[in-house]
Design a protein around this motif. Structure first.
Motif: not given
Ligand code: ABU
Length: 380
Positions: A252-253, A255-256, A272, A308-309, A312, A356, A361
């Motif tokens: 999900s997204h 940018d991480c 990843r 989120s993981s 971040l 999150g 973000c």
């Molecule tokens: N909203 C960004 C979360 C991405 C992640 O948890 O890796």
């Protein structure tokens, strides 16, 4: 002259990538934030060994909101010190229930993460369709700002992508029940909690590289959403490329996971890796992929209600190709980025994690210097 050459570069809205010198930005707010509800597109879980306990509902506690707002204000101050114009969302009551012909949801979420909702592509603002019921109306806190830009400059384009029904049929509920072994078996199918029927994407699944945009298939972006964006932008010579990160079982997204910092340099997530073969797009045009170090927190140490993981840590915000803002505790990342020749500015931001997101973000860049360029070795 190509179509791209004819696009205005002095427009009040103009951003082509994630790193050019920043001039104007929206920073989110935690005012009115609620816990995200359980719904077909999201099964929020507590962390730190409390996963089995019920997830709270309704408004977030005031002290949690205050902490995040203090840190968001710190970011605003830093940006203003660097001559960036900053705007903030209008307050919205997220505690209200939503009822549509196709769905209902007990409350909404928050306006901490404008990046999820809005993307600037050249002089166009695109409002994402979103993928979760509680976020259906999340464009509203930004509408006064968007309308203001649209009125101010006739070169501003403003597009709302088609809103999905968010009917039960749009979701694959069994996704949440798949055991780990099943997820591994399916990891190259790229099928998550949403089906492929309706157009949906969150803006934060996309990352801009001049005239090329990459966008990941995820729990919040499906193939129809990517196709919509591709067709929408192709007439202006902007190319959209789907990318995949098979080891991220709950993506999900982007940018991480895959974070461009300047022409030629991308911060990558060592847990990843990009799908074999998709790295060619970057490597063949001379980009260097640099793995981020392990974050300062483990997943279990992240705030109890953060969805989120730990990655971040990588959710950094570029002020220019030479200057990047990072969370203050991510010392190993600071060292890595300094070694890569970047000036690293640091601020506290862990209180925002609860909502999150981190620095990327929680922001939406409206204006950066620079214009559309072919940076991935492809030209139309
Ligand atoms: N909203 C960004 C979360 C991405 C992640 O948890 O890796």
């Amino acid at each position: 002259m190509t179509l791209l050459d004819s696009m205005p570069t002095d427009c009040v809205v103009s951003a082509w990538n994630e790193w050019d010198r920043l001039r104007e930005m929206v920073v989110g707010t935690a005012v009115g934030a609620n816990y995200e509800p359980t719904e077909p597109g999201s099964r929020p879980q507590r962390r730190g060994g409390r996963e089995g306990n019920p997830f709270p509902t309704g408004p977030k506690p005031q002290h949690v909101i205050d902490q995040a707002n203090e840190e968001l204000q710190g970011l605003v101050q830093l940006l203003q010190d660097w001559d960036v114009v900053v705007r903030r969302p209008s307050p919205v009551d997220f505690s209200t229930q939503l009822v549509s012909p196709d769905f209902s949801v007990e409350n909404q979420y928050c306006a901490v993460c404008p990046r999820d909702v809005l993307i600037t592509v050249g002089s166009e603002i695109i409002e994402a369709p979103m993928s979760r019921r509680a976020r259906f109306f999340e464009y509203l806190p930004y509408r006064d700002i968007v309308r203001g830009y649209w009125k101010q400059d006739q070169n501003v384009r403003w597009t709302a992508a088609p809103k999905p029904s968010m009917h039960d049929r749009m979701y694959r509920q069994e996704f949440w029940e798949w055991p780990l072994v099943e997820r591994h078996k399916r990891m190259h199918d790229f099928e998550f909690c949403v089906t492929q029927e309706e157009v949906l994407f969150d803006a934060a699944d996309a990352s801009r590289f001049g005239n090329d945009i990459i966008i990941q298939e995820s729990m919040t972006t499906n193939r129809a959403g990517i196709e919509w964006l591709r067709r929408h932008l192709q007439d202006r010579g902007i190319r959209v490329h789907a990318v995949h990160f098979p080891l991220d079982l709950f993506p999900s997204h982007i940018d991480c996971t895959f974070v461009p910092l300047r022409p030629g340099l991308i911060l990558t997530n060592p847990e990843r890796p990009i799908l074999e073969g998709e790295d060619k797009l970057f490597l063949d045009s001379g980009w260097k992929l640099v793995d981020a170090p392990q974050p300062s927190l483990t997943n279990d140490q992240m705030p109890e209600f953060c969805q989120s993981s730990k990655w971040l840590s990588m959710n950094v915000l570029s002020l220019s190709p030479d200057v990047v803002i990072c969370e203050e505790n991510e010392h190993e990342l600071h060292e890595l980025l300094s070694r890569e020749g970047l000036e690293v500015l640091t601020i506290p931001f862990r209180g925002v994690y609860e909502f999150g997101g981190s620095l990327h973000c929680a922001t939406w860049d409206v204006r950066r210097e620079g214009k559309g360029e072919d940076l991935l070795g492809i030209s139309s």
